[in-house]
Design an enzyme around this catalytic site. Sequence first.
Site, PDB file in Angstrom:
ATOM      1  N   HIS A 107      55.758 -86.550   7.436  1.00  0.00           N
ATOM      2  CA  HIS A 107      54.482 -87.195   7.095  1.00  0.00           C
ATOM      3  C   HIS A 107      54.177 -87.088   5.605  1.00  0.00           C
ATOM      4  O   HIS A 107      53.029 -87.230   5.197  1.00  0.00           O
ATOM      5  CB  HIS A 107      53.350 -86.600   7.937  1.00  0.00           C
ATOM      6  CG  HIS A 107      53.594 -86.764   9.401  1.00  0.00           C
ATOM      7  ND1 HIS A 107      53.518 -87.994  10.026  1.00  0.00           N
ATOM      8  CD2 HIS A 107      53.982 -85.886  10.356  1.00  0.00           C
ATOM      9  CE1 HIS A 107      53.828 -87.849  11.300  1.00  0.00           C
ATOM     10  NE2 HIS A 107      54.121 -86.570  11.527  1.00  0.00           N
ATOM     11  N   CYS A 116      39.936 -55.975 -11.758  1.00  0.00           N
ATOM     12  CA  CYS A 116      39.384 -54.966 -12.671  1.00  0.00           C
ATOM     13  C   CYS A 116      39.136 -53.635 -11.969  1.00  0.00           C
ATOM     14  O   CYS A 116      38.681 -53.597 -10.825  1.00  0.00           O
ATOM     15  CB  CYS A 116      38.066 -55.431 -13.239  1.00  0.00           C
ATOM     16  SG  CYS A 116      38.203 -56.965 -14.145  1.00  0.00           S
ATOM     17  N   LYS A 127      55.259 -65.686  -0.489  1.00  0.00           N
ATOM     18  CA  LYS A 127      55.942 -64.499  -1.015  1.00  0.00           C
ATOM     19  C   LYS A 127      56.896 -64.898  -2.129  1.00  0.00           C
ATOM     20  O   LYS A 127      56.950 -64.272  -3.176  1.00  0.00           O
ATOM     21  CB  LYS A 127      56.705 -63.838   0.141  1.00  0.00           C
ATOM     22  CG  LYS A 127      56.732 -62.355   0.129  1.00  0.00           C
ATOM     23  CD  LYS A 127      55.606 -61.705   0.875  1.00  0.00           C
ATOM     24  CE  LYS A 127      54.248 -61.968   0.303  1.00  0.00           C
ATOM     25  NZ  LYS A 127      53.179 -61.417   1.055  1.00  0.00           N
ATOM     26  N   TRP A 151      41.306 -57.605 -15.356  1.00  0.00           N
ATOM     27  CA  TRP A 151      42.003 -58.784 -14.859  1.00  0.00           C
ATOM     28  C   TRP A 151      41.155 -59.966 -15.332  1.00  0.00           C
ATOM     29  O   TRP A 151      40.025 -60.139 -14.887  1.00  0.00           O
ATOM     30  CB  TRP A 151      42.084 -58.732 -13.342  1.00  0.00           C
ATOM     31  CG  TRP A 151      42.923 -59.819 -12.732  1.00  0.00           C
ATOM     32  CD1 TRP A 151      44.276 -59.822 -12.578  1.00  0.00           C
ATOM     33  CD2 TRP A 151      42.451 -61.061 -12.184  1.00  0.00           C
ATOM     34  NE1 TRP A 151      44.673 -60.995 -11.977  1.00  0.00           N
ATOM     35  CE2 TRP A 151      43.581 -61.772 -11.721  1.00  0.00           C
ATOM     36  CE3 TRP A 151      41.190 -61.644 -12.047  1.00  0.00           C
ATOM     37  CZ2 TRP A 151      43.486 -63.025 -11.133  1.00  0.00           C
ATOM     38  CZ3 TRP A 151      41.100 -62.900 -11.458  1.00  0.00           C
ATOM     39  CH2 TRP A 151      42.239 -63.564 -11.003  1.00  0.00           C
ATOM     40  N   LYS A 161      45.982 -56.999  -6.705  1.00  0.00           N
ATOM     41  CA  LYS A 161      46.137 -56.492  -5.332  1.00  0.00           C
ATOM     42  C   LYS A 161      44.818 -56.559  -4.572  1.00  0.00           C
ATOM     43  O   LYS A 161      44.796 -56.805  -3.377  1.00  0.00           O
ATOM     44  CB  LYS A 161      46.639 -55.047  -5.412  1.00  0.00           C
ATOM     45  CG  LYS A 161      46.967 -54.416  -4.081  1.00  0.00           C
ATOM     46  CD  LYS A 161      48.265 -54.955  -3.530  1.00  0.00           C
ATOM     47  CE  LYS A 161      48.636 -54.341  -2.207  1.00  0.00           C
ATOM     48  NZ  LYS A 161      49.632 -55.200  -1.512  1.00  0.00           N
ATOM     49  N   GLU A 192      55.018 -66.110  -5.359  1.00  0.00           N
ATOM     50  CA  GLU A 192      54.220 -65.132  -6.108  1.00  0.00           C
ATOM     51  C   GLU A 192      55.078 -64.143  -6.893  1.00  0.00           C
ATOM     52  O   GLU A 192      54.655 -63.687  -7.947  1.00  0.00           O
ATOM     53  CB  GLU A 192      53.181 -64.422  -5.236  1.00  0.00           C
ATOM     54  CG  GLU A 192      53.699 -63.477  -4.204  1.00  0.00           C
ATOM     55  CD  GLU A 192      52.578 -62.836  -3.383  1.00  0.00           C
ATOM     56  OE1 GLU A 192      51.489 -62.578  -3.915  1.00  0.00           O
ATOM     57  OE2 GLU A 192      52.805 -62.593  -2.191  1.00  0.00           O
ATOM     58  N   ASN A 237      33.399 -55.071 -13.512  1.00  0.00           N
ATOM     59  CA  ASN A 237      34.292 -55.735 -12.571  1.00  0.00           C
ATOM     60  C   ASN A 237      33.467 -56.804 -11.873  1.00  0.00           C
ATOM     61  O   ASN A 237      32.391 -56.498 -11.360  1.00  0.00           O
ATOM     62  CB  ASN A 237      34.810 -54.694 -11.559  1.00  0.00           C
ATOM     63  CG  ASN A 237      35.565 -55.331 -10.406  1.00  0.00           C
ATOM     64  OD1 ASN A 237      35.938 -56.495 -10.457  1.00  0.00           O
ATOM     65  ND2 ASN A 237      35.798 -54.551  -9.359  1.00  0.00           N
ATOM     66  N   GLY A 238      33.935 -58.050 -11.878  1.00  0.00           N
ATOM     67  CA  GLY A 238      33.184 -59.113 -11.221  1.00  0.00           C
ATOM     68  C   GLY A 238      32.850 -60.226 -12.188  1.00  0.00           C
ATOM     69  O   GLY A 238      33.485 -60.360 -13.237  1.00  0.00           O
ATOM     70  N   ARG A 241      46.022 -52.459  -8.594  1.00  0.00           N
ATOM     71  CA  ARG A 241      45.104 -53.572  -8.339  1.00  0.00           C
ATOM     72  C   ARG A 241      45.474 -54.823  -9.127  1.00  0.00           C
ATOM     73  O   ARG A 241      44.983 -55.915  -8.820  1.00  0.00           O
ATOM     74  CB  ARG A 241      43.670 -53.173  -8.720  1.00  0.00           C
ATOM     75  CG  ARG A 241      43.108 -52.073  -7.842  1.00  0.00           C
ATOM     76  CD  ARG A 241      41.910 -51.431  -8.496  1.00  0.00           C
ATOM     77  NE  ARG A 241      40.727 -52.257  -8.429  1.00  0.00           N
ATOM     78  CZ  ARG A 241      39.753 -52.111  -7.540  1.00  0.00           C
ATOM     79  NH1 ARG A 241      39.841 -51.170  -6.624  1.00  0.00           N
ATOM     80  NH2 ARG A 241      38.695 -52.882  -7.557  1.00  0.00           N
ATOM     81  N   GLU A 260      53.986 -68.053   4.886  1.00  0.00           N
ATOM     82  CA  GLU A 260      54.015 -66.713   4.298  1.00  0.00           C
ATOM     83  C   GLU A 260      55.280 -66.536   3.438  1.00  0.00           C
ATOM     84  O   GLU A 260      55.224 -65.974   2.342  1.00  0.00           O
ATOM     85  CB  GLU A 260      53.941 -65.663   5.419  1.00  0.00           C
ATOM     86  CG  GLU A 260      54.293 -64.239   5.036  1.00  0.00           C
ATOM     87  CD  GLU A 260      53.386 -63.619   3.982  1.00  0.00           C
ATOM     88  OE1 GLU A 260      52.417 -64.266   3.556  1.00  0.00           O
ATOM     89  OE2 GLU A 260      53.683 -62.488   3.566  1.00  0.00           O
TER      90      GLU A 260
HETATM   91  C1  F6R Z   1      50.083 -61.903  -1.026  1.00  0.00           C
HETATM   92  C2  F6R Z   1      48.899 -61.099  -0.789  1.00  0.00           C
HETATM   93  C3  F6R Z   1      47.597 -61.778  -0.852  1.00  0.00           C
HETATM   94  C4  F6R Z   1      46.551 -61.051   0.007  1.00  0.00           C
HETATM   95  C5  F6R Z   1      45.172 -61.689  -0.214  1.00  0.00           C
HETATM   96  C6  F6R Z   1      44.124 -61.038   0.654  1.00  0.00           C
HETATM   97  O1  F6R Z   1      51.255 -61.156  -0.932  1.00  0.00           O
HETATM   98  O2  F6R Z   1      48.981 -59.911  -0.597  1.00  0.00           O
HETATM   99  O3  F6R Z   1      47.681 -63.123  -0.506  1.00  0.00           O
HETATM  100  O4  F6R Z   1      46.914 -61.150   1.338  1.00  0.00           O
HETATM  101  O5  F6R Z   1      44.808 -61.549  -1.561  1.00  0.00           O
HETATM  102  O6  F6R Z   1      44.043 -59.689   0.398  1.00  0.00           O
HETATM  103  P1  F6R Z   1      43.478 -58.685   1.461  1.00  0.00           P
HETATM  104  O7  F6R Z   1      44.417 -58.656   2.602  1.00  0.00           O
HETATM  105  O8  F6R Z   1      43.404 -57.374   0.747  1.00  0.00           O
HETATM  106  O9  F6R Z   1      42.124 -59.195   1.854  1.00  0.00           O
END
Ligand code: F6R
Length: 608
Positions: free
Chosen positions: A502, A2, A483, A74, A603, A486, A98-99, A27, A479
């Site tokens: 395992h 948000c 990626k 969001w 984000k 997502e 927000n929250g 965001r 990772e």
């Molecule tokens: C995935 C991604 C997220 C962030 C996570 C933490 O591509 O970007 O997994 O890494 O939400 O966010 P930050 O780094 O802003 O604390």
Amino acid sequence: MCGIVGIVGVTNTVPRMMEALHRLEYRGYDSAGVATLHDGDLHRCRAVGKIAALDSKLVERPVKGDIGIGHTRWATHGEAVEVNAHPHMTDKLAVVHNGIIENFASLKKELIDKGHQFEGETDTEVVARLITDYLTSGIDAKNAIFKTLKRIEGAFALAILVNDNNNTIYAARRGSPLVIGLGQTENYLGSDAIALASLSNKLIYLEEGDWAQISRDSVSVFDMTGEEVARPITYSQVSNTFADKGNYRHFMQKEIFEQPFILAQTIGKYFDQNACKITLPVEGFDFSEVSKITIIACGTSYYAAQVAKFWLEKMARIPVEVDIASEFRYRDPVYMDGGLAVFISQSGETADTLAALKHAKSAGQTILSILNAEESSMSRESDMVFPIYAGPEIGVASTKAFTCQLVVLAALAIEVAYVRGELDDNGVKTVIDNLEEVPRLISDILNNHKDIEKIAHYIAKARDILFVGRGTHSAIAMEGALKLKEISYIHAEGYAAGELKHGPIALIDENVPVIGLAPNDDLFDKTVSNLQEIMARQGKVIIISDREADAVVGGSEKLLSFKMPKACALVSPILYAVPVQLLAYYAAVEKGTDADQPRNLAKSVTVE
Ligand code: F6R
């Protein structure tokens, strides 16, 4: 997640609020809305989906007013439908939030028992109705808000526009960030400096528990006891121009391809090749005195932490513990005197990481944050900040921020190794020389992006995909899987290659591609054995390696592979991050998903 904006202005606020909401798009959100006060009445417009939908709705049904609040939502409580979109309104006020209001259920019951009617399912509506209840009983706006703040629990940021002729926006911060922008004849409110970039660079960051009264010509900030407090004014460096995609189709693509340049900058900040020295942005802290390092982060930043654990333990011989922030403080961690707690976050606002940081700080640990957003809640709470200098990252999936985090973590590992006597001047020179090669090697990988596109074309048809690697490359495997899932929505998991037998090997058949990260390092033979085990079960292995694919798995006409440049063990995981980013990006393009704003993701994750 948000986003909040507010303007107490002298001209129509709506176009400027819309501009600020566009700035907050990065965001992640699923609906948006604005509310204004005009000619003694509250007006509102809300729309589900992108801000463009709100833009169109405002063309059909214009809203105006010199004072207003806006929001990108969001969804947490209640679906992304218009009735749950903010602002929430009663006949007396409009609220954006927000929250999470954790005690909303009991408050809602109390208000329903008193005769209040709720329109949607959000926790936010409870705030709107509770303040309205106090206002109806004759309490003035300021006291009604103060009383409400004392009753609500959780982590939140609020902006409240009351229809009481005072032309005032009230703001409150507990957990979620909020910043006031100061103007000449107007004042502003936003979730971050980016939202306010075209309105003001003269900012007051609300501190934990603060709330504020913002009018055109004055701003008063109060602490949680209701005492008026002075908070420092800071000057934002955030540029007011919108980041643009240049000739790229997506921000994510641009951010992947600009890594050679961006990483060269970050390397230049942390390593002085001529003097063979690490140039950390802090002075006066003795890393040789550190007894233990605890690294905490979420998501992609957490995988950077996992790579750093290998580096720090191997090079500096110091005990390192790594944990995900959402678990860390709830497991009652054991701290050591003289411990250094390192927090990695591109946004500097992630609620779980921030909460973990405060936990470690209250336990007396020295706090070092590795951040992209230098003006953030985490930077204000930290003893030391190492910026990663990645620049704005607009794609929700982190790419260049991840590789920049790795470079900064490498600098930390080398510094700790040096001051602990584990690495001498020659050793430092060798690792710096190797790191200086990173931009060139990444350019080589990017130049071969067509080969990755072919692999992406193949894997885009799969339903499930596994990524495997060993050592630092097990973190890159995880990772890579994150990626891919997502942004392409293909189910993917990353494993330490040796773990496959395992359990996960049960998943292997001819329909499950396995991406094997197999650098020619001291674990190479072990990784190859694991890949052979997969192939023996009809698994389709895709090799990413600096060795010829035939050398890795003995040749197979069905095998796909991507050839990596040769690199030392320290540099290798930084390089292997790039093909897995490209794979995810091209698979998303192939599948037609929104690579920049994938569904359900934000984000900046400002709720727990
Ligand atoms: C995935 C991604 C997220 C962030 C996570 C933490 O591509 O970007 O997994 O890494 O939400 O966010 P930050 O780094 O802003 O604390």
